[in-house]
Motif scaffolding. Structure first.
Motif, short mmCIF file in Angstrom:
data_model
loop_
_atom_site.label_atom_id
_atom_site.label_comp_id
_atom_site.label_asym_id
_atom_site.label_seq_id
_atom_site.Cartn_x
_atom_site.Cartn_y
_atom_site.Cartn_z
N PHE A 281 5.39 -24.13 1.63
CA PHE A 281 5.42 -25.25 2.59
C PHE A 281 6.75 -25.36 3.32
CE2 PHE A 281 1.49 -26.53 0.53
CZ PHE A 281 0.76 -26.90 1.64
N ALA B 276 1.33 -20.03 0.94
CA ALA B 276 1.30 -21.33 0.21
C ALA B 276 2.12 -21.37 -1.07
CB ALA B 276 -0.12 -21.82 -0.05
N ARG C 259 4.02 -21.92 -4.26
CA ARG C 259 3.74 -22.56 -5.54
C ARG C 259 2.56 -23.54 -5.48
NH1 ARG C 259 9.68 -24.16 -7.34
NH2 ARG C 259 10.10 -23.60 -5.15
N THR C 260 1.84 -23.53 -4.37
CA THR C 260 0.50 -24.13 -4.37
C THR C 260 -0.47 -22.95 -4.24
OG1 THR C 260 0.35 -24.41 -1.97
CG2 THR C 260 1.32 -26.22 -3.23
N LEU D 19 -4.03 -24.26 -8.82
CA LEU D 19 -3.25 -23.71 -9.94
C LEU D 19 -1.80 -24.19 -9.90
CD1 LEU D 19 -4.54 -20.01 -10.02
CD2 LEU D 19 -5.45 -22.04 -11.18
N VAL E 235 8.24 -7.99 0.35
CA VAL E 235 9.18 -8.47 -0.67
C VAL E 235 10.61 -8.24 -0.18
CG1 VAL E 235 9.95 -8.22 -3.06
CG2 VAL E 235 7.54 -7.85 -2.48
N VAL E 236 11.27 -9.31 0.19
CA VAL E 236 12.63 -9.17 0.71
C VAL E 236 13.57 -8.79 -0.44
CG1 VAL E 236 14.58 -10.41 1.72
CG2 VAL E 236 12.26 -10.75 2.61
N THR F 218 13.57 -19.36 1.76
CA THR F 218 12.95 -20.47 1.00
C THR F 218 12.67 -20.06 -0.44
OG1 THR F 218 10.62 -19.97 1.50
CG2 THR F 218 11.84 -21.24 3.14
N PHE G 214 8.28 -14.35 -8.27
CA PHE G 214 8.52 -15.00 -6.98
C PHE G 214 8.62 -16.52 -7.12
CE2 PHE G 214 5.98 -11.12 -5.74
CZ PHE G 214 7.11 -10.38 -5.42
N ASP H 176 6.17 -32.52 -0.64
CA ASP H 176 6.88 -33.33 0.35
C ASP H 176 8.32 -32.85 0.55
OD1 ASP H 176 6.58 -36.08 1.87
OD2 ASP H 176 8.59 -36.04 0.99
N ALA I 171 9.49 -29.88 0.01
CA ALA I 171 9.50 -28.58 0.69
C ALA I 171 9.41 -28.78 2.20
CB ALA I 171 8.34 -27.73 0.18
C1 FAD Z 1 2.06 -25.91 -11.65
C2 FAD Z 1 2.65 -26.68 -10.52
C3 FAD Z 1 2.25 -27.99 -10.31
C4 FAD Z 1 2.80 -28.72 -9.26
N1 FAD Z 1 2.32 -29.98 -8.99
C5 FAD Z 1 2.70 -30.61 -7.85
C6 FAD Z 1 2.01 -31.76 -7.38
O1 FAD Z 1 1.03 -32.19 -7.98
N2 FAD Z 1 2.45 -32.35 -6.23
C7 FAD Z 1 3.48 -31.83 -5.50
O2 FAD Z 1 3.82 -32.41 -4.46
N3 FAD Z 1 4.13 -30.73 -5.92
C8 FAD Z 1 3.74 -30.09 -7.04
N4 FAD Z 1 4.33 -28.92 -7.41
C9 FAD Z 1 5.50 -28.46 -6.67
C10 FAD Z 1 5.18 -27.88 -5.31
O3 FAD Z 1 4.09 -27.03 -5.40
C11 FAD Z 1 6.42 -27.14 -4.83
O4 FAD Z 1 7.54 -27.99 -4.89
C12 FAD Z 1 6.29 -26.65 -3.40
O5 FAD Z 1 5.03 -26.07 -3.16
C13 FAD Z 1 7.41 -25.66 -3.15
O6 FAD Z 1 7.37 -25.19 -1.82
P1 FAD Z 1 8.54 -24.26 -1.30
O7 FAD Z 1 8.14 -23.80 0.02
O8 FAD Z 1 9.84 -24.94 -1.48
O9 FAD Z 1 8.59 -23.05 -2.36
P2 FAD Z 1 7.44 -21.99 -2.70
O10 FAD Z 1 6.11 -22.60 -2.54
O11 FAD Z 1 7.78 -21.40 -4.00
O12 FAD Z 1 7.60 -20.92 -1.53
C14 FAD Z 1 8.53 -19.87 -1.60
C15 FAD Z 1 7.85 -18.62 -1.10
O13 FAD Z 1 8.79 -17.55 -1.13
C16 FAD Z 1 8.12 -16.38 -1.53
N5 FAD Z 1 9.08 -15.43 -2.05
C17 FAD Z 1 9.77 -15.47 -3.21
N6 FAD Z 1 10.58 -14.39 -3.32
C18 FAD Z 1 10.40 -13.68 -2.18
C19 FAD Z 1 10.95 -12.46 -1.69
N7 FAD Z 1 11.83 -11.76 -2.37
N8 FAD Z 1 10.54 -12.01 -0.48
C20 FAD Z 1 9.63 -12.70 0.27
N9 FAD Z 1 9.08 -13.85 -0.17
C21 FAD Z 1 9.46 -14.33 -1.36
C22 FAD Z 1 7.15 -16.87 -2.59
O14 FAD Z 1 6.11 -15.95 -2.81
C23 FAD Z 1 6.69 -18.19 -1.99
O15 FAD Z 1 5.54 -18.02 -1.21
C24 FAD Z 1 3.80 -28.14 -8.44
C25 FAD Z 1 4.18 -26.82 -8.64
C26 FAD Z 1 3.60 -26.09 -9.66
C27 FAD Z 1 3.99 -24.65 -9.83
#
Ligand code: FAD
Length: 429
Positions: free
Chosen positions: A13, A39, A41-42, A54, A225-226, A254, A368, A411, A413
């Motif tokens: 996100f 998406a 961690r969603t 998940l 994969v960076v 991110t 990741f 939120d 993110a």
């Molecule tokens: C089990 C679980 C339950 C949760 N429950 C909730 C909830 O109910 N409500 C809520 O609001 N939040 C919840 N969260 C938290 C929420 O999902 C995360 O805070 C949010 O989705 C994170 O978004 P982000 O973009 O910061 O990170 P991420 O979603 O982790 O995005 C980072 C991206 O970078 C990619 N990446 C990593 N390394 C590399 C690389 N070397 N090269 C290229 N790409 C890479 C990853 O694959 C990923 O797609 C939960 C999380 C989990 C795991």
């Protein structure tokens, strides 16, 4: 080598938000995603006879960034069940009562634990606005709970409750993180709890992620994969594991904090950022979907703090089965394919329960992510957050790990993606 204005690493996100906002400003954006899906961690996956979330799942209108996105794309929410029954474990025994009883047991202790939330964090989106918050940033949730002098039943229940919220062990979990959540919910812990687990995104979180991607006009590269981010005064070159490179004027990375050290930055990230990455986040637990035989009541159950699964609630009801969602503090202690192990834990709380199937994703073992939702250790707010938010010339970190308000949530993110996009735009123009 390909060229683009901005490389965004990661299509979670934060990355989707940053990519969309920068393309809206007329920048060309390449979105490099390591997985074969967007998406982060969603993740909505078929399992146990339905589509399961998940990862991140629940949203709420007190979370302004995600709510604005739902409004923008006309996506509704699905309300979870209202609980009637509660089970909890105290002093080696199972207790039970109406759901209100467990809330009552938690109410007064939580009010005391979080009494200073609004005073210490009067503006949740400026978490350090009151410098006094630094004075309590060394305090752990565990020691703060123990200092309340509660009767044992309430002490144990409160510790499990906060282990649930941190999806991790609470010995080094920051009290300030608990205060931030509560402050973002206007000082009301019940509203905070409601925000965590009541309203799901209609069509799943992927519906929102896809709507944002469709709006972004970015070049998406999956399975990218960076490995390296190399910058000099003129620009940045990003290289993936399969040898492809992109030259850009700026990079938004991110990566989750726990996975930040999987990418080589040159010049190296500041010592402060490296130290924060080495310590990581406390959210290293498990989330497991469990299908059980029969139609159970609408229940919540709290186990002992150190059980591999220490919280469970019923979520979906079918004619002859119920699907529960469970959480535990240590992802290495839960095999997301082991129904028998889930059965052994669950039957202590729900005697006679028959587990049919389980489903989940091993987030902590996933290179990741290496974490679930990003919950802070002690000292993170005062020592690491500002440093992680500080750009390294053309390299900007973004993500829920680095958010001001609802850090740990979808939120956060989105908030952080907006902030990074604004900062990149200012840097480039
Ligand atoms: C089990 C679980 C339950 C949760 N429950 C909730 C909830 O109910 N409500 C809520 O609001 N939040 C919840 N969260 C938290 C929420 O999902 C995360 O805070 C949010 O989705 C994170 O978004 P982000 O973009 O910061 O990170 P991420 O979603 O982790 O995005 C980072 C991206 O970078 C990619 N990446 C990593 N390394 C590399 C690389 N070397 N090269 C290229 N790409 C890479 C990853 O694959 C990923 O797609 C939960 C999380 C989990 C795991």
């Amino acid at each position: 080598m390909q060229t683009t204005d901005v490389v965004v690493i990661g299509a979670g996100f934060a990355g989707l938000t940053a990519a969309r906002e920068l393309t809206a400003k007329g920048r060309s954006v390449t979105l490099l995603e390591a997985r074969d899906r967007i998406a982060g961690r969603t993740w909505v996956e078929p399992g146990l006879g339905r589509n399961l979330e998940l990862g991140g799942t629940w949203v709420h209108w007190v979370q302004p960034h995600v709510w604005a996105e739902l409004t923008r794309y006309g996506i509704g929410v699905v309300t979870g069940p209202e609980f009637e029954k509660a089970y909890w474990w105290a002093d080696g025994q199972r207790r039970e009562g109406p759901a209100e009883q467990v809330l009552e047991l938690l109410d007064e202790p939580n009010q005391r634990l979080l009494a200073q939330a609004r005073e210490l964090i009067p503006l949740p989106y400026q978490p350090l606005a009151n410098p006094a918050v630094k004075g309590v940033d060394h305090q752990s949730v565990a020691e703060s709970i123990d200092a309340l002098g509660l009767p044992e039943e309430q002490r144990q229940l409160l510790r499990t409750f906060w282990s649930l919220n941190f999806n991790g062990r609470i010995q080094d979990a920051a009290l300030t993180q608990a205060l931030r959540w509560c402050s973002a919910a206007s000082g009301d812990w019940k509203l905070m709890f409601e925000a965590c687990a009541t309203y799901k995104v209609e069509g799943g979180t992927v519906a929102l992620a896809e709507a944002m991607l469709a709006d972004a006009g970015a070049q998406l590269e999956l399975n990218a994969v960076v490995q390296q981010v190399r910058q000099d005064g003129d620009g940045v070159v990003v290289t993936t594991a399969d040898g492809r490179s992109w030259a850009a004027r700026a990079v938004v990375a991110t990566l989750p904090l726990n996975a930040l050290d999987t990418v080589e930055f040159s010049p190296a990230l500041s010592e402060g950022k490296q130290a924060a990455a080495a310590r990581g986040q406390a959210g290293r637990g498990a989330k497991l979907w469990i299908k059980v035989k029969g139609r159970l009541e609408r229940l919540v159950a709290f186990g002992a703090e150190d059980w591999p699964l220490n919280f469970v609630q019923s979520e979906y009801f079918d004619e002859d089965s119920t699907t529960l969602v469970a959480f535990g503090p240590d992802g290495t202690q839960v095999d997301v394919e082991d129904a028998a192990a889930a059965q052994a834990i669950l039957e202590r709380l729900l005697p006679g329960v028959e587990v049919l199937e389980v489903a989940g994703h091993a987030w902590v073992q996933d290179g990741f992510a290496k974490s679930t939702w990003p919950m802070h250790y002690t000292g993170y707010l005062s020592m690491s957050l500002g440093e992680l938010q500080r750009p390294e010339d053309r390299v900007f970190l973004a993500g829920s790990d680095y958010a001001n308000g609802w850090g740990g949530f979808i939120d956060g993110a989105i908030e952080s993606g907006f902030t990074a996009a604004r900062a990149v735009e200012a840097r480039l123009s």
